[in-house]
Design a protein around this motif. Structure first.
Motif, PDB file in Angstrom:
ATOM      1  N   PHE A 137     -28.809  58.708 -45.203  1.00 57.09           N
ATOM      2  CA  PHE A 137     -28.785  60.061 -44.640  1.00 57.09           C
ATOM      3  C   PHE A 137     -28.955  61.159 -45.683  1.00 57.09           C
ATOM      4  N   GLY A 138     -29.372  60.799 -46.890  1.00 55.84           N
ATOM      5  CA  GLY A 138     -29.451  61.785 -47.966  1.00 55.84           C
ATOM      6  C   GLY A 138     -30.706  62.622 -48.001  1.00 55.84           C
ATOM      7  N   GLY A 139     -31.664  62.379 -47.111  1.00 54.59           N
ATOM      8  CA  GLY A 139     -32.883  63.173 -47.123  1.00 54.59           C
ATOM      9  C   GLY A 139     -33.999  62.505 -46.341  1.00 54.59           C
ATOM     10  N   GLU A 140     -35.179  63.064 -46.462  1.00 57.84           N
ATOM     11  CA  GLU A 140     -36.337  62.564 -45.724  1.00 57.84           C
ATOM     12  C   GLU A 140     -36.922  61.325 -46.394  1.00 57.84           C
ATOM     13  N   GLY A 141     -37.603  60.534 -45.612  1.00 60.57           N
ATOM     14  CA  GLY A 141     -38.263  59.340 -46.129  1.00 60.57           C
ATOM     15  C   GLY A 141     -38.642  58.435 -44.976  1.00 60.57           C
ATOM     16  N   TRP A 220     -32.013  56.365 -37.402  1.00 54.23           N
ATOM     17  CA  TRP A 220     -31.094  57.501 -37.295  1.00 54.23           C
ATOM     18  C   TRP A 220     -31.234  58.543 -38.387  1.00 54.23           C
ATOM     19  N   GLY A 221     -31.879  58.194 -39.492  1.00 49.23           N
ATOM     20  CA  GLY A 221     -31.929  59.109 -40.626  1.00 49.23           C
ATOM     21  C   GLY A 221     -33.216  59.903 -40.740  1.00 49.23           C
ATOM     22  N   GLY A 222     -34.042  59.873 -39.707  1.00 44.85           N
ATOM     23  CA  GLY A 222     -35.294  60.617 -39.752  1.00 44.85           C
ATOM     24  C   GLY A 222     -36.474  59.820 -40.248  1.00 44.85           C
ATOM     25  N   GLY A 223     -36.359  58.489 -40.253  1.00 44.76           N
ATOM     26  CA  GLY A 223     -37.421  57.637 -40.750  1.00 44.76           C
ATOM     27  C   GLY A 223     -38.431  57.228 -39.699  1.00 44.76           C
ATOM     28  N   ASP A 228     -41.087  57.968 -34.356  1.00 46.41           N
ATOM     29  CA  ASP A 228     -41.927  57.372 -33.320  1.00 46.41           C
ATOM     30  C   ASP A 228     -41.350  57.578 -31.925  1.00 46.41           C
ATOM     31  N   GLY A 229     -40.063  57.979 -31.871  1.00 46.51           N
ATOM     32  CA  GLY A 229     -39.436  58.233 -30.577  1.00 46.51           C
ATOM     33  C   GLY A 229     -38.590  57.107 -30.034  1.00 46.51           C
ATOM     34  N   ALA A 230     -38.240  56.129 -30.886  1.00 47.31           N
ATOM     35  CA  ALA A 230     -37.409  55.012 -30.435  1.00 47.31           C
ATOM     36  C   ALA A 230     -36.031  55.509 -30.013  1.00 47.31           C
ATOM     37  N   GLY A 235     -26.971  51.509 -31.796  1.00 48.61           N
ATOM     38  CA  GLY A 235     -27.219  50.398 -32.700  1.00 48.61           C
ATOM     39  C   GLY A 235     -27.821  49.135 -32.129  1.00 48.61           C
ATOM     40  N   GLY A 236     -28.588  49.200 -31.067  1.00 50.07           N
ATOM     41  CA  GLY A 236     -29.222  47.992 -30.554  1.00 50.07           C
ATOM     42  C   GLY A 236     -30.132  47.346 -31.572  1.00 50.07           C
TER      43      GLY A 236
END
Length: 477
Positions: A137-141, A220-223, A228-230, A235-236
């Motif tokens: 959760f520390g940033g974009e990637g 959850w962290g913006g990856g 993609d919209g999942a 946590g499934g």
């Protein structure tokens, strides 16, 4: 007096002429209040909503107040709920998962299973604080974040979470850390009763770093998968499919237990397993309802869905047993409950109560096949059916989330929700999780085997890992 009265009448007439008579001002304030409340309804902080409910004197005052209301602000109700949810997830791991797995083991391995869950939870909790949270959760990637928050740098008691701006960031760190810890602990059920304790710990470090962290960031962290919209509410993919396929690979690589398929390797205490399953069910409310991130209506929806899906899966599992074996079992009821919990996890805040019941009913029957017919087809000694319940249940839940999230079926998504498109996104997320975790797991197991070896000796396995690995026994007769 007459002159003063005349002046008052003249002033009132003037105010009425320009539309600012006391009655008009009151009417303007009355209509302004709902607008202010509507503007703040998008936020979940009760404190902010309460502030917005106080009517502003003028439109100009409302405009000035809006930026202050939109600013992040700690909410004690949200914080209390998230602290409670974190505590509940810890409860579902230690002692919940530990007792559930421990009861499924043979008595000579009970203590080793408890140790695996307890120590893996401790190990991953430390790794999460040192670098896991930052990389997630520390940033974009696309696959990882960064190390800007290494050792929780830059976080203090007054720092609010960037993801959940009404709670302290420390609370968000702790909550997400419990997810990481239980996911790694889930895997130990697949290779139980024949693996070295040191191998479990080294594998957990590798798998946590290269499978859990990137999957959590991707969703959850913006990856990748999040963009993609999942849809994965709690946590499934990140937890259950991720751990399930790692367990299946481990069962293959570590190999079968001595006597598997030739002699009965029965659970030594279904009482312990039932207690563990009950603690899992209770703790799962923190897992699912806590993933709403606030004490709000979505948390209530996730709470209800967790009850209903679990109950439905319990009943469908034992009904399936009754039809195929002639009777339902306590082990089946406990396993069905866990299957329902797993399947509703990705859907909990996205589907309606009736949708959660259908998900539970399907999961109970499919996971019953997963621990029976599918397990025989795969030929792996997945000791406590990690893949059959968590892997299969996670897949069912992830895909059906794309169906029952539709508003026409009681889901919470927008009116323009496209079911077919969303199901395709869900299928892709499942496939990526299976491939990513499967490859990482295979490499990690092979590395551990090369460095320290995976399996105990035949003599130690026959003696039992309680004595061989820990010099203790769970029971003294």
């Amino acid at each position: 007096m007459k002159s003063y009265f005349a002046r008052f009448l003249a002033a009132a007439a003037l105010l009425a002429a320009v539309g600012l008579a006391p009655s008009a001002v009151a009417a303007e304030e009355t209509t302004a209040a709902p607008a202010a409340e509507t503007a703040t309804a998008a936020t979940t902080a009760p404190a902010e909503t309460a502030a917005a409910a106080t009517p502003a004197a003028t439109p100009a005052a409302q405009a000035e107040a809006a930026p202050a209301e939109a600013a992040p602000k700690l909410d004690s109700g949200d914080t209390s709920w998230m602290l409670t949810s974190t505590l509940l997830v810890i409860l579902m791991t230690i002692p919940g998962l530990a007792l559930f797995y421990g009861g499924l083991a043979r008595s000579k391995n009970m203590l080793s299973v408890l140790m695996h869950v307890f120590v893996v939870f401790s190990l991953v909790s430390l790794l999460w604080a040192i670098y896991g949270f930052s990389l997630t959760f520390g940033g974009e990637g696309t696959f990882f974040a960064n190390l800007d928050k290494l050792f929780l740098k830059g976080i203090g008691p007054d720092t609010l979470s960037g993801a959940l701006p009404t709670i302290p960031e420390y609370v968000f760190v702790a909550f997400q850390g419990t997810f990481a810890a239980i996911t790694c602990a889930l895997i130990v059920g697949s290779f139980a009763e024949r693996i070295k304790f040191s191998a479990v710990l080294l594998f957990s470090v590798l798998w946590f770093t290269f499978s859990y962290i990137p999957m959590a960031h991707m969703v959850w962290g913006g990856g990748l998968l999040g963009k993609d919209g999942a849809l994965d509410f709690a946590g499934g993919t990140v937890v259950h499919i991720n751990a399930g396929i790692a367990g299946l690979v481990g069962a293959y690589v570590v190999g079968k237990r001595i006597g598997y398929g030739k002699e009965a390797l029965k659970p030594h205490s279904l009482t312990m397993t039932m207690i563990g399953a009950s603690l899992l069910w209770v703790g799962w409310f923190g897992f699912n309802a806590g993933s709403a991130g606030a004490a709000n209506g979505v948390a209530g929806l996730a709470f209800v869905n967790t009850v209903l899906a679990t109950a439905a899966a319990t009943l469908s599992w034992i009904a399936g047993e009754a039809m195929t074996k002639g009777k339902g079992s306590m082990l089946g009821a406990a396993s069905g409950a866990v299957a329902g919990l797993v399947a509703v996890t990705p859907a909990a805040g996205f589907v309606g109560p009736m949708g959660s019941i259908v998900i539970g009913l399907v999961a109970g029957l499919v996971c019953l096949w997963g621990v029976g017919g599918l397990k025989r087809m795969l030929g792996a000694d997945d000791a406590f059916d990690v893949f059959g319940v968590h892997g299969v249940g996670g897949i069912i839940g992830a895909i059906l989330t794309g169906v029952f999230a539709a508003p026409a079926l009681g889901g919470t998504q927008a009116a323009d929700f496209a079911m077919g498109h969303q199901v395709w996104i869900q299928v892709k997320s499942v496939a990526i999780t299976l491939i990513w975790s499967g490859v990482v797991s295979l490499i990690a197991y092979k590395l551990v085997d090369l460095v320290i070896g995976l399996r105990v000796t035949e003599e130690q396995e026959r003696e039992g890992l309680d004595i061989a690995s820990h010099g203790e026994s769970a029971y003294h007769l």
